[in-house]
Structure formats: structure tokens, C-alpha cells
Design a protein around this motif. Structure first.
Motif, PDB file in Angstrom:
ATOM      1  N   LEU A  13       0.829  -1.206   0.000  1.00  0.00           N
ATOM      2  CA  LEU A  13       0.000   0.000   0.000  1.00  0.00           C
ATOM      3  C   LEU A  13       0.863   1.256   0.000  1.00  0.00           C
ATOM      4  N   GLN A  14       1.935   1.205   0.801  1.00  0.00           N
ATOM      5  CA  GLN A  14       2.813   2.368   0.906  1.00  0.00           C
ATOM      6  C   GLN A  14       3.619   2.564  -0.383  1.00  0.00           C
ATOM      7  N   ASP A  15       4.131   1.464  -0.947  1.00  0.00           N
ATOM      8  CA  ASP A  15       4.915   1.558  -2.177  1.00  0.00           C
ATOM      9  C   ASP A  15       4.093   2.087  -3.344  1.00  0.00           C
ATOM     10  N   ARG A  16       2.811   1.688  -3.397  1.00  0.00           N
ATOM     11  CA  ARG A  16       1.937   2.104  -4.492  1.00  0.00           C
ATOM     12  C   ARG A  16       1.229   3.421  -4.211  1.00  0.00           C
ATOM     13  N   ASN A  17       1.522   4.004  -3.042  1.00  0.00           N
ATOM     14  CA  ASN A  17       0.961   5.303  -2.663  1.00  0.00           C
ATOM     15  C   ASN A  17      -0.568   5.300  -2.728  1.00  0.00           C
ATOM     16  N   ILE A  18      -1.166   4.195  -2.264  1.00  0.00           N
ATOM     17  CA  ILE A  18      -2.620   4.072  -2.254  1.00  0.00           C
ATOM     18  C   ILE A  18      -3.173   4.749  -1.006  1.00  0.00           C
ATOM     19  N   ARG A  19      -4.101   5.643  -1.217  1.00  0.00           N
ATOM     20  CA  ARG A  19      -4.684   6.384  -0.091  1.00  0.00           C
ATOM     21  C   ARG A  19      -5.562   5.455   0.748  1.00  0.00           C
ATOM     22  N   CYS A  20      -5.351   5.460   2.058  1.00  0.00           N
ATOM     23  CA  CYS A  20      -6.068   4.544   2.952  1.00  0.00           C
ATOM     24  C   CYS A  20      -7.028   5.302   3.873  1.00  0.00           C
ATOM     25  N   GLY A  21      -8.087   4.610   4.256  1.00  0.00           N
ATOM     26  CA  GLY A  21      -9.055   5.188   5.184  1.00  0.00           C
ATOM     27  C   GLY A  21      -8.631   4.962   6.627  1.00  0.00           C
ATOM     28  N   GLU A  22      -9.037   5.849   7.504  1.00  0.00           N
ATOM     29  CA  GLU A  22      -8.662   5.750   8.918  1.00  0.00           C
ATOM     30  C   GLU A  22      -9.239   4.498   9.567  1.00  0.00           C
ATOM     31  N   THR A  23     -10.421   4.062   9.107  1.00  0.00           N
ATOM     32  CA  THR A  23     -11.073   2.899   9.724  1.00  0.00           C
ATOM     33  C   THR A  23     -10.204   1.648   9.654  1.00  0.00           C
ATOM     34  N   LEU A  24      -9.414   1.527   8.584  1.00  0.00           N
ATOM     35  CA  LEU A  24      -8.526   0.375   8.450  1.00  0.00           C
ATOM     36  C   LEU A  24      -7.502   0.352   9.583  1.00  0.00           C
ATOM     37  N   PHE A  25      -6.906   1.483   9.870  1.00  0.00           N
ATOM     38  CA  PHE A  25      -5.867   1.561  10.906  1.00  0.00           C
ATOM     39  C   PHE A  25      -6.470   1.459  12.308  1.00  0.00           C
ATOM     40  N   VAL A  26      -7.661   1.989  12.475  1.00  0.00           N
ATOM     41  CA  VAL A  26      -8.351   1.856  13.753  1.00  0.00           C
ATOM     42  C   VAL A  26      -8.578   0.382  14.073  1.00  0.00           C
ATOM     43  N   ALA A  27      -9.061  -0.361  13.054  1.00  0.00           N
ATOM     44  CA  ALA A  27      -9.297  -1.799  13.249  1.00  0.00           C
ATOM     45  C   ALA A  27      -7.994  -2.544  13.534  1.00  0.00           C
ATOM     46  N   LEU A  28      -6.932  -2.187  12.820  1.00  0.00           N
ATOM     47  CA  LEU A  28      -5.644  -2.857  13.010  1.00  0.00           C
ATOM     48  C   LEU A  28      -5.069  -2.579  14.400  1.00  0.00           C
ATOM     49  N   ILE A  29      -5.156  -1.345  14.847  1.00  0.00           N
ATOM     50  CA  ILE A  29      -4.667  -1.004  16.188  1.00  0.00           C
ATOM     51  C   ILE A  29      -5.410  -1.822  17.233  1.00  0.00           C
ATOM     52  N   GLN A  30      -6.718  -1.985  17.037  1.00  0.00           N
ATOM     53  CA  GLN A  30      -7.514  -2.783  17.976  1.00  0.00           C
ATOM     54  C   GLN A  30      -7.091  -4.247  17.963  1.00  0.00           C
ATOM     55  N   HIS A  31      -6.835  -4.794  16.766  1.00  0.00           N
ATOM     56  CA  HIS A  31      -6.394  -6.189  16.661  1.00  0.00           C
ATOM     57  C   HIS A  31      -5.009  -6.383  17.265  1.00  0.00           C
ATOM     58  N   TYR A  32      -4.113  -5.414  17.054  1.00  0.00           N
ATOM     59  CA  TYR A  32      -2.787  -5.483  17.684  1.00  0.00           C
ATOM     60  C   TYR A  32      -2.930  -5.486  19.204  1.00  0.00           C
ATOM     61  N   GLY A  33      -3.869  -4.667  19.696  1.00  0.00           N
ATOM     62  CA  GLY A  33      -4.100  -4.614  21.137  1.00  0.00           C
ATOM     63  C   GLY A  33      -4.586  -5.947  21.689  1.00  0.00           C
ATOM     64  N   LYS A  34      -5.521  -6.585  20.961  1.00  0.00           N
ATOM     65  CA  LYS A  34      -6.042  -7.881  21.403  1.00  0.00           C
ATOM     66  C   LYS A  34      -4.936  -8.937  21.456  1.00  0.00           C
ATOM     67  N   ALA A  35      -3.970  -8.798  20.548  1.00  0.00           N
ATOM     68  CA  ALA A  35      -2.844  -9.741  20.510  1.00  0.00           C
ATOM     69  C   ALA A  35      -1.697  -9.285  21.409  1.00  0.00           C
ATOM     70  N   HIS A  36      -1.893  -8.174  22.145  1.00  0.00           N
ATOM     71  CA  HIS A  36      -0.883  -7.586  23.044  1.00  0.00           C
ATOM     72  C   HIS A  36       0.394  -7.199  22.285  1.00  0.00           C
ATOM     73  N   LEU A  37       0.236  -6.818  21.033  1.00  0.00           N
ATOM     74  CA  LEU A  37       1.364  -6.298  20.243  1.00  0.00           C
ATOM     75  C   LEU A  37       1.316  -4.775  20.306  1.00  0.00           C
ATOM     76  N   VAL A  38       1.559  -4.258  21.499  1.00  0.00           N
ATOM     77  CA  VAL A  38       1.381  -2.830  21.751  1.00  0.00           C
ATOM     78  C   VAL A  38       2.344  -1.978  20.936  1.00  0.00           C
ATOM     79  N   SER A  39       3.592  -2.425  20.839  1.00  0.00           N
ATOM     80  CA  SER A  39       4.593  -1.640  20.096  1.00  0.00           C
ATOM     81  C   SER A  39       4.187  -1.490  18.630  1.00  0.00           C
ATOM     82  N   LYS A  40       3.585  -2.542  18.061  1.00  0.00           N
ATOM     83  CA  LYS A  40       3.135  -2.471  16.663  1.00  0.00           C
ATOM     84  C   LYS A  40       1.958  -1.507  16.533  1.00  0.00           C
ATOM     85  N   ALA A  41       1.088  -1.472  17.546  1.00  0.00           N
ATOM     86  CA  ALA A  41      -0.050  -0.552  17.518  1.00  0.00           C
ATOM     87  C   ALA A  41       0.433   0.896  17.551  1.00  0.00           C
TER      88      ALA A  41
END
Length: 463
Positions: free
Chosen positions: A111-139
Motif C-alpha cells: 500500500l505504501q509503495d503504491r501510494n494508495i490512499r487509505c481510510g482511517e477505519t482500516l488503521f483503527v481496526a488494526l490497532i484494535q487487533h494489535y491490542g487484542k494480541a498484546h502487540l502494543v509496540s506495533k499498535a
């Protein structure tokens, strides 16, 4: 301190009422023509009507195996289909649910290499999933990387990160992040303050939580029902019902209408001090005051009955819910499953699981985990494997302890094929036990005779 909390909110309520009156008076003086939304252009109406679902997105939703989703993504690409943001986001959601975070890292790189514009909802969901997996540093890292994906960070993503830090026990980092809100361009709202109040209460910092409440009033951030529920929760858990009921009355007087959670907290407090009948009566009181009882409220009563060993009476409350045309949710059923498993009635718990599915209530990860653990505790590893397969098919993931317990039991029952299957599922999800601990567990499963001890090193080295 509670009285100070109640007294301090008067100015805020007065200010809010004045503002609402002022804004209402302005709106009544504004000509109606300014309230009309401009009509949609014909071309826009045509685009909305003819908008068709994206083939890949439609197909990937029907897949349960994340590996199949990745293969499908590659197949579409090879057939000349050009993937855009909707394709990437649907794939990321599918992978995140199965905790395939390495694959997600690769997709984010694309996504970053192709410069594709992303919606905030995607990152919100990912941060929540990282939290559930206790991957806080990744969040945290992802939150700071969001602008590099051409994504604007709003207060929503800030609050989600704050909540992740608090829920995962990184409270000092949460405090530091909260203090830096203004530097990041955010103005904390009631949600932000509620998260931090929750954090202080979780740490036992009652005075600090009250100080945050005072800060809210100073900065003219209006407390919500959630704010009051946080303080009521502490008082009810301590059994300080007189103070809790006093705060509840003042909450009503100040125009903050209690919700089902508010009543559930009071019911929980009454049950805690042994007043079950009063707690049940409170459900009728809440309905009288215009707040319809929810499964949550029945869940409080069922939990109390379960603790008292009255599981059959707890189950009868589900029938009472049906009479009120209130459908039991997965959390309600999980209460029954939990206490049935604790009582060693795994067969009855399994019947509840079947009843849920027949009734259209899908079990969640907690349901399956309790069932697998229940069968393991009873030494029924065939039953545990049956539920595990259903769990994996539904896209849920067992805990590490559950996996280990299963492998030990299967090895003890000389079922090495199933043990290897479980190990492979662990490996897919990057769930590993250190070699020494694993060796001790397997040796314990083999027993003093060590009938399958010769396979231990092979299992460890291959997994």
C-alpha cells in the motif's frame, strides 16, 4: 470526594444548557432555505445506482481460511484484475482476525509503495487487533505511520490507541500519550477522559480519577453517562451501595439519564451485598423509567446465580427473556457455558453450544475456548478436538494454554497425529512455547514409562 464530584458538575450542566438554548434560538431565527441539503446531481444519482460490488471483495468475504484469501488475491492479480484500496482493506480485515500479522506487514508495504490512499477505519481496526494480541509496540508504530499512508489521523484513532495502551497495561505510556494530545493536534473529548479515568480506576487511583473529572469540568468537557458509570462501578464493586445510590440520584437530577449499563452496575452491587431480590426488582424499575432491560442485566443475575451454584435457575432466566421478547446474546449464553464447565457438566455446556447455533446465535472465541478447556479438564480430548475444529473453521483462535493442554493430553493418549495437527495450527499463528517448557510438559504427558518419549525431540525440533 463524591460530593465534590457531584457539586462540581453543576457549573458544567448550567453552561451546557445555556449553550444549547443559544444554539436553538439561532436555529429558529435561521430561514428554512439554509437547512435544505442541495439536491444530488443526476450523474451522482446514476453512479450510486449503478455502483456494482467489487468481485474480489465479494468473494473474499465468503472465505474463512486466510490462506485461501491470500491465494484468491494472487489469482485475481494474475488474471489482470487491478487491486485498489477496497481489495487491500478487505484482505487485511480477514488476516487481522486470524492474527496473520506478518502477511499484513507485507500488504501495508504494498500500500505504501503504491501510494494508495487509505481510510482511517482500516488503521483503527488494526490497532484494535494489535491490542487484542498484546502487540502494543506495533499498535503505537502503526499510529505514528498513518500519515505516511496519506491518511489523516483524527481523535478517533488517538482514542483507540489510548484505549489499547490502557487495556494492555501500558498505563504510563497512555498517560504520556494523553499529555501529548495537544502537541499532536488533538483536543481530548469525553471519550479520551473516560479512557484515562478507567485506567486510573483499574490501577486503584481513585483520587487521580476524581482529579481527571475535575479537569474535565475546568476544560468544559461534558461528562457522559460512561463517566458516571466508571465511578458507580467502583462503588458497587466495593459494596458501598448507599454512596452509589446517592450518586445515581444526583446523576438523574443533573439530566444524565442512566442506561442499561448503569442499572447493571447497581444490580451487580446489590448482588454483591446479598440483595438478589432487590437487584431483580431493579429491572422492573428501570423499565418503568423508560430504560428497557438488556441481556446485560439478565447476565448480572445469571452470574450471581452461577456463583451460588443455581445454574438451572440461571438457565430459566433465558426463558424469561424470551417471554419479554428479548433475545439472549452470546455473552448471556457464555455465562451458562462457563459455570456448567466449572461444575464439570461439559455435556450440558455442549448442549448450550448447539442450542446457540440452532437459535442463530453464533458462538464467539470465548465460547469455544471454554468448551475446549472444559473437555480437556474432563480428559475428553476427542470432544476437545471436535470443538477445536469448529473453532478454527469459524476463524477463531484458542489461547496458548489451551493449545498446550491439548497437545499434552493428545500425547498422553498416544494420539500423535492430532498432536502434530495442533502444533501446526500453533505454528501458523506464531504461537510458540520455549523448548525447555515444552519438553517438561510432553515428558509429563508421556508418564514415567516414557512410551513415546523417543518422539519428543523429533516433535520439538520439527516445530
Amino acid at each position: 470526594m463524591i460530593q465534590k464530584l457531584i457539586k462540581g458538575s453543576r457549573l458544567l450542566i448550567f453552561h451546557t444548557n445555556i449553550c444549547s438554548i443559544h444554539s436553538h434560538s439561532l436555529s429558529t431565527l435561521t430561514p428554512n432555505k439554509y437547512h435544505k441539503k442541495p439536491p444530488l446531481k443526476f450523474s451522482q444519482k446514476l453512479r450510486d445506482r449503478d455502483r456494482e460490488p467489487i468481485p474480489f471483495v465479494a468473494d473474499v468475504k465468503g472465505l474463512k481460511d486466510p490462506t485461501e484469501a491470500l491465494s484468491l488475491f494472487e489469482d485475481y492479480h494474475e488474471r489482470g484484475f487491478k487491486h485498489h484500496y477496497p481489495s487491500y482493506s478487505s484482505l487485511v480485515y480477514k488476516l487481522a482476525r486470524s492474527r496473520r500479522f506478518e502477511a499484513i506487514d507485507a500488504i501495508l508495504g504494498h500500500l505504501q509503495d503504491r501510494n494508495i490512499r487509505c481510510g482511517e477505519t482500516l488503521f483503527v481496526a488494526l490497532i484494535q487487533h494489535y491490542g487484542k494480541a498484546h502487540l502494543v509496540s506495533k499498535a503505537v508504530e502503526l499510529f505514528h505511520r498513518m500519515p505516511s499512508f496519506n491518511c489523516f489521523r483524527s481523535l478517533q484513532s488517538f482514542n483507540v490507541l489510548l484505549n489499547t495502551l490502557v487495556d494492555c497495561g501500558h498505563f504510563s505510556e497512555a498517560c504520556e500519550t494523553f499529555q501529548q494530545a495537544h502537541e499532536m493536534g488533538f483536543r481530548p473529548n469525553s471519550v479520551s477522559y473516560n479512557i484515562m479515568i478507567k485506567g486510573w480506576i483499574k490501577k486503584g487511583g481513585w483520587e487521580n480519577a476524581c482529579n481527571l473529572f475535575d479537569e474535565m469540568l475546568e476544560r468544559r468537557v461534558q461528562p457522559s453517562v460512561v463517566t458516571y458509570n466508571s465511578f458507580l462501578g467502583v462503588l458497587c464493586r466495593k459494596g458501598e451501595m448507599d454512596t452509589a445510590l446517592s450518586l445515581f440520584d444526583n446523576m438523574n437530577q443533573k439530566g444524565h439519564h442512566p442506561n442499561a449499563v448503569t442499572y447493571a452496575l447497581l444490580m451487580e452491587g446489590l448482588c454483591f451485598v446479598g440483595k438478589y431480590k432487590e437487584a431483580k426488582k431493579l429491572m422492573f424499575d428501570m423499565e418503568f423509567h423508560g430504560c428497557k432491560p438488556q441481556p446485560l442485566n439478565y447476565g448480572v443475575l445469571m452470574t450471581h446465580l452461577g456463583k451460588m451454584g443455581n445454574i438451572d435457575e440461571a438457565e430459566s432466566l433465558i426463558n424469561e427473556m424470551k417471554k419479554r421478547r428479548l433475545r439472549a446474546d452470546v455473552v448471556t449464553y457464555n455465562i451458562l457455558v462457563n459455570y456448567l464447565c466449572k461444575e464439570g457438566r461439559v455435556g450440558d455446556a455442549y448442549k448450550i453450544l448447539i442450542k446457540m447455533r440452532v437459535g442463530g446465535c453464533n458462538p464467539n472465541a470465548a465460547t469455544y475456548r471454554m468448551m475446549v478447556d472444559g473437555f480437556c479438564n474432563e480428559g475428553d480430548f476427542d470432544g476437545a478436538m471436535k470443538v477445536l475444529n469448529a473453532m478454527l473453521m469459524s476463524g477463531h483462535c484458542p489461547r496458548l494454554q489451551t493449545f498446550v493442554c491439548l497437545v499434552v493430553g493428545l500425547l498422553k493418549g498416544e494420539n500423535s497425529d492430532y498432536a502434530c495437527f495442533v502444533l501446526e495450527e500453533m505454528e501458523k499463528r506464531q504461537m510458540k512455547v520455549d523448548a525447555e517448557t515444552w519438553k517438561i510438559l510432553v515428558m509429563d504427558a508421556c508418564g514415567p514409562d516414557g512410551e513415546i518419549g523417543s518422539h519428543i525431540n523429533e516433535l520439538i525440533s520439527s516445530h
